[in-house]
Design a protein around this motif. Sequence first.
Motif, PDB file in Angstrom:
ATOM      1  N   VAL A   1      45.055  47.633  72.815  1.00 40.53           N
ATOM      2  CA  VAL A   1      45.355  48.676  71.827  1.00 40.53           C
ATOM      3  C   VAL A   1      44.228  49.705  71.792  1.00 40.53           C
ATOM      4  O   VAL A   1      44.457  50.916  71.787  1.00 40.53           O
ATOM      5  N   SER A   2      42.997  49.225  71.807  1.00 41.04           N
ATOM      6  CA  SER A   2      41.848  50.123  71.798  1.00 41.04           C
ATOM      7  C   SER A   2      41.820  50.987  73.061  1.00 41.04           C
ATOM      8  O   SER A   2      41.541  52.189  72.992  1.00 41.04           O
ATOM      9  N   ALA A   3      42.141  50.376  74.193  1.00 41.34           N
ATOM     10  CA  ALA A   3      42.141  51.114  75.461  1.00 41.34           C
ATOM     11  C   ALA A   3      43.203  52.212  75.482  1.00 41.34           C
ATOM     12  O   ALA A   3      43.083  53.187  76.225  1.00 41.34           O
ATOM     13  N   GLN A   4      44.240  52.059  74.656  1.00 42.82           N
ATOM     14  CA  GLN A   4      45.296  53.073  74.567  1.00 42.82           C
ATOM     15  C   GLN A   4      44.896  54.248  73.673  1.00 42.82           C
ATOM     16  O   GLN A   4      45.678  55.176  73.482  1.00 42.82           O
ATOM     17  N   GLY A   5      43.681  54.187  73.104  1.00 41.01           N
ATOM     18  CA  GLY A   5      43.185  55.304  72.304  1.00 41.01           C
ATOM     19  C   GLY A   5      43.381  55.158  70.811  1.00 41.01           C
ATOM     20  O   GLY A   5      43.036  56.063  70.041  1.00 41.01           O
ATOM     21  N   ILE A   6      43.929  54.019  70.375  1.00 43.66           N
ATOM     22  CA  ILE A   6      44.083  53.778  68.940  1.00 43.66           C
ATOM     23  C   ILE A   6      42.740  53.320  68.379  1.00 43.66           C
ATOM     24  O   ILE A   6      42.113  52.402  68.913  1.00 43.66           O
ATOM     25  N   THR A   7      42.292  53.960  67.323  1.00 44.48           N
ATOM     26  CA  THR A   7      41.031  53.583  66.682  1.00 44.48           C
ATOM     27  C   THR A   7      41.244  52.299  65.886  1.00 44.48           C
ATOM     28  O   THR A   7      42.249  52.148  65.196  1.00 44.48           O
ATOM     29  N   VAL A   8      40.292  51.368  65.989  1.00 45.42           N
ATOM     30  CA  VAL A   8      40.438  50.059  65.349  1.00 45.42           C
ATOM     31  C   VAL A   8      39.210  49.750  64.498  1.00 45.42           C
ATOM     32  O   VAL A   8      38.073  49.917  64.960  1.00 45.42           O
ATOM     33  N   LEU A   9      39.447  49.303  63.266  1.00 42.82           N
ATOM     34  CA  LEU A   9      38.399  48.735  62.418  1.00 42.82           C
ATOM     35  C   LEU A   9      38.761  47.280  62.194  1.00 42.82           C
ATOM     36  O   LEU A   9      39.785  46.970  61.578  1.00 42.82           O
ATOM     37  N   LEU A  10      37.942  46.395  62.729  1.00 40.15           N
ATOM     38  CA  LEU A  10      38.230  44.964  62.784  1.00 40.15           C
ATOM     39  C   LEU A  10      37.291  44.179  61.884  1.00 40.15           C
ATOM     40  O   LEU A  10      36.070  44.222  62.062  1.00 40.15           O
ATOM     41  N   VAL A  11      37.851  43.459  60.923  1.00 38.78           N
ATOM     42  CA  VAL A  11      37.097  42.482  60.135  1.00 38.78           C
ATOM     43  C   VAL A  11      37.389  41.119  60.740  1.00 38.78           C
ATOM     44  O   VAL A  11      38.553  40.733  60.897  1.00 38.78           O
ATOM     45  N   GLU A  12      36.346  40.395  61.109  1.00 44.22           N
ATOM     46  CA  GLU A  12      36.575  39.172  61.873  1.00 44.22           C
ATOM     47  C   GLU A  12      35.433  38.181  61.670  1.00 44.22           C
ATOM     48  O   GLU A  12      34.259  38.551  61.722  1.00 44.22           O
ATOM     49  N   GLN A  13      35.801  36.894  61.447  1.00 42.53           N
ATOM     50  CA  GLN A  13      34.782  35.856  61.279  1.00 42.53           C
ATOM     51  C   GLN A  13      34.259  35.340  62.612  1.00 42.53           C
ATOM     52  O   GLN A  13      33.163  34.814  62.678  1.00 42.53           O
ATOM     53  N   ASN A  14      35.078  35.464  63.653  1.00 44.60           N
ATOM     54  CA  ASN A  14      34.610  35.067  64.981  1.00 44.60           C
ATOM     55  C   ASN A  14      33.717  36.195  65.511  1.00 44.60           C
ATOM     56  O   ASN A  14      34.155  37.076  66.242  1.00 44.60           O
TER      57      ASN A  14
END
Length: 241
Positions: A186-199
Amino acid sequence: MTTNILKIEGLKVAYGGIQAVKGVDLEVNKGELITLIGANGAGKTTILKAITGTLPDCRVEGHIEYAGQPIKGLHSFELVRKKLAMVPEGRGVFTRMSIRENLLMGAFTRDDQAAIDADIEKWFGVFPRLKERSAQMAGTLSGGEQQMLAMARALMSHPELLLLDEPSMGLSPIMVEKIFEVIRTVSAQGITVLLVEQNAKLALQAANRAYVMESGLVTMQGDAQQMLNDPKVKEAYLGES
């Protein structure tokens, strides 16, 4: 020159006498994959809910700007129309609707039916399990399948900014691997991502930049790859010394 798609300044969130977020500044530029890591209760999910206006009764102070416009006070459905989508912790699928119906709900802001059908097939290609079960009620799916569905549903709205809240929580290692593969795609397709993640390790490996939160404050920020090698991050979040 980078362009902010999301800018948060001086964000404070209080539930009664409890200050969950204590003055956070955060920026996300177009095309970036940003991760927000930290222990349980650090305030990460509260920030995502403050962005999307989905907090329970509480006091929210500070400035939140998306695509150059203030968005504090807007309803979540208005944000979807502005191309901001969120996959919440716990997935939040429509349990009494089929997989296909859930995906159609993700496209409620659109009226290009042929393109909607094409997008459904696209995400069925990414998540073959969903295609096999397209008529099945979402509530009968496994946790991993529901996470796939929640992500595909959010992407049906063609978001410019995708917020992901703990997408790997409670999933098997093989399913976690699949989810992160999709996040990178998804990120490689140009969609900006804000990820909250415990891992934290997987999140930092996938991200461009990272913010570390402790007790409602951002305590570190910077290049995600450098943080993977930071002794303090290794000890606190990666289980390494």
